[in-house]
Design an enzyme around this catalytic site. Structure first.
Site, PDB file in Angstrom:
ATOM      1  N   PRO A 110       0.828  -1.213   0.000  1.00 35.15           N
ATOM      2  CA  PRO A 110       0.000   0.000   0.000  1.00 35.15           C
ATOM      3  C   PRO A 110       0.861   1.263   0.000  1.00 35.15           C
ATOM      4  O   PRO A 110       1.807   1.384   0.787  1.00 35.15           O
ATOM      5  CB  PRO A 110      -0.801  -0.124   1.295  1.00 35.15           C
ATOM      6  CG  PRO A 110      -0.885  -1.594   1.536  1.00 35.15           C
ATOM      7  CD  PRO A 110       0.434  -2.147   1.069  1.00 35.15           C
ATOM      8  N   CYS A 111       0.522   2.198  -0.871  1.00 36.30           N
ATOM      9  CA  CYS A 111       1.378   3.379  -1.064  1.00 36.30           C
ATOM     10  C   CYS A 111       0.845   4.635  -0.377  1.00 36.30           C
ATOM     11  O   CYS A 111       1.496   5.680  -0.427  1.00 36.30           O
ATOM     12  CB  CYS A 111       1.530   3.661  -2.561  1.00 36.30           C
ATOM     13  SG  CYS A 111      -0.010   4.125  -3.386  1.00 36.30           S
ATOM     14  N   GLN A 112      -0.331   4.557   0.268  1.00 38.03           N
ATOM     15  CA  GLN A 112      -0.960   5.773   0.774  1.00 38.03           C
ATOM     16  C   GLN A 112      -0.071   6.551   1.729  1.00 38.03           C
ATOM     17  O   GLN A 112      -0.045   7.785   1.713  1.00 38.03           O
ATOM     18  CB  GLN A 112      -2.295   5.447   1.454  1.00 38.03           C
ATOM     19  CG  GLN A 112      -3.394   5.022   0.494  1.00 38.03           C
ATOM     20  CD  GLN A 112      -3.372   3.528   0.231  1.00 38.03           C
ATOM     21  OE1 GLN A 112      -2.390   2.848   0.492  1.00 38.03           O
ATOM     22  NE2 GLN A 112      -4.472   3.010  -0.312  1.00 38.03           N
ATOM     23  N   ALA A 115       2.991   8.064  -0.607  1.00 34.78           N
ATOM     24  CA  ALA A 115       2.690   9.074  -1.617  1.00 34.78           C
ATOM     25  C   ALA A 115       2.437  10.424  -0.961  1.00 34.78           C
ATOM     26  O   ALA A 115       1.775  10.509   0.075  1.00 34.78           O
ATOM     27  CB  ALA A 115       1.458   8.648  -2.426  1.00 34.78           C
TER      28      ALA A 115
END
Length: 497
Positions: A110-112, A115
């Site tokens: 997961p990149c949340q 980012a």
């Protein structure tokens, strides 16, 4: 140092591949399966996957679970934090242990939290400047490293946003590589842009590759196949992401700029023009309300034929769709259809807001109203019907109209809530993109199906690794694995001591 037992596990895997076996892949946080599609097409067996989102897991099952029952353990969603590698292989009924089962382990973590747009949202929700660093998703890479330790793969592949290179001043990929090198892997990481590999989308992604020492090879990354000079905004984002990269470590692979002699990057018209024209949102909205994501419509017949990209999306092996495709759902936002029609290609929200004000003032004049009536209910109601309420200074990139000759901007998971970032270039259609059009921009073939309703499908598409980009990386890894397998005896001699 790598233990003798782990070296032996890796050598046995290499011998198995040298005997002609297909390399087996485990993907963690697989989503709907964009990277998995690339791996499968490159020649890897999709042995197992882990995905917590039930709808994404169902999409994965729809596309890769042929011949399996709906309640088969292979098809079910799983949480990587609650799942162990040995528990996984036991659930799936494997006769092998976790350490014997997988040759490649991949993850699109997961990149949340990494980012920058996700960091801002976390700050807003938590009210803390460093909220993104406290997000539990930011530490999932450490859980992933535990999976690596338990499975002893020959190849490790990790994908994320470039901002993971500068996570509050910390270079996470460098830490991951350092850790993997201590247990017998050769590592490298770089940034690849999807548009340089045939995807009609400018999408920057960070890839980490680690190869077990027993392979006797250094990590490699694919060379670009298409040319695009990146917009200035992407160059600025790169500079921020690369600020904490230590070139002296040798782990970072310099980004390869595509040669100008390569074919031009795929534009959105070549990507979408053969898909059905959708105007029912304006002429008969009930048709759109009744339509399902699974409903198939025939392709358009184009006078000059379809593009090579469209043909590729129709004829992807195992995902062919020669006569038509599904996913022709669009958002019903009647206030904004006239604005979409008048926007120029490449225009964003500030221009859209100006157009809305112009249309509003023209309508006021037609009705004999003016600013003097601004306090009246009629004036306020009309304005609400015609003018979006967002401040152009706070939301400069909220809207964007596709340029038919250029790749799209990055698709995000936020498309599950709002597709205004991708307004169709065809002013006659005057709408945001459909589910299938978003899938095309992400390079999902037309025979790839998405579970759930429209919003879930958009979210899955925006979260995915573009299959064509995944394929480019997977082909490079498969070639290196095949080459190393052919020389397994020499490798055994080198690492037997």
């Amino acid at each position: 140092m790598t233990s003798t037992a782990n070296q032996q596990i890796r050598r046995i895997k290499l011998e198995r591949l040298r005997a002609g076996a297909t390399p087996r892949a485990l993907e963690i946080c697989s989503g709907a399966g964009g990277l998995s599609l690339g791996l499968k097409t490159a020649g890897f067996e999709l042995t197992a996957h882990i995905e917590i989102d039930p709808e994404a897991a169902k999409s994965y099952a729809l596309n890769f679970g042929a011949g399996r029952a709906a309640d088969d353990a292979w098809m079910l969603p799983r949480d990587m934090e609650a799942c162990s590698p040995q528990g996984l292989v036991t659930d799936l009924g494997f006769e092998t242990s976790a350490g014997e089962s997988f040759d490649l382990v991949a993850a699109g973590l997961p990149c949340q939290a990494f980012a920058r747009i996700g960091r801002s949202k976390l700050r807003s929700v938590a009210g803390e400047e460093d909220a993104f660093q406290k997000d539990p998703r930011a530490s999932l890479y450490r859980r992933f490293l535990k999976f690596v330790d338990d499975t002893q793969p020959l190849i490790i592949l990790i994908e994320n946003v470039p901002d993971i290179l500068n996570f509050g001043g910390h270079n996470v990929p460098e830490e991951i590589c350092e850790t993997l090198e201590l247990v017998g892997y050769r590592t490298g990481y770089t940034i690849l842009n999807a548009s340089h590999f045939g995807v009609p989308q400018v999408r920057e992604r960070l890839f980490i590759v680690a190869l077990a020492d027993v392979l006797g090879a250094e990590p490699e990354f694919p060379e670009p196949t298409h040319f695009l000079e990146l917009p200035r905004g992407y160059e600025g984002s790169r500079r921020v992401a690369l600020k904490h990269v230590d070139r002296k470590s040798g782990r970072f692979h310099e980004i390869h700029d595509p040669a100008r002699t390569l074919p031009e990057a795929t534009g959105t018209r070549d990507a979408l023009d053969d898909l059905p024209v959708i105007v029912e949102h304006r002429t008969d909205p009930a048709v759109i309300r009744r339509r399902k994501v699974s409903d198939v419509l025939e392709y358009r017949t184009l006078k000059n034929g379809i593009s090579a990209y469209a043909q590729q999306m129709r004829s992807w092996p195992c995902f062919e769709a020669p006569f038509g495709a599904n996913g022709h759902m669009v958002r019903l936002t009647p206030r904004d259809f006239p604005i979409f029609a008048k926007m120029k290609h490449g225009a964003d929200y500030p221009q859209a807001r100006k157009l809305a004000e112009q249309l509003f003032n023209e309508t006021l004049a037609q009705r004999g109203l003016s600013q003097r009536h601004s306090n009246s209910a009629t004036y306020r109601g009309l304005r609400a019907e015609m003018v979006p309420p967002y401040d152009p200074e706070k939301f400069p990139n909220k809207w964007w109209k596709l340029d038919p000759l250029k790749p799209s901007r990055t698709l995000t998971a936020h498309m599950g809530k709002d597709t205004y970032s991708h307004i169709h270039y065809d002013s006659q259609q005057a709408r945001t993109v459909s589910v299938r059009e978003a899938a095309r921009l992400q390079s999902f073939p037309d025979g790839f199906n998405f579970a759930g309703a429209m919003n879930a499908a958009f979210r899955q598409i925006g979260n995915a690794v573009p299959p064509l980009l995944g394929l480019a990386v997977a082909k490079t890894l498969h070639r290196q694995l095949t080459t190393s397998s052919a020389g397994a005896k020499e490798a055994d001699g080198l690492y037997a001591a």
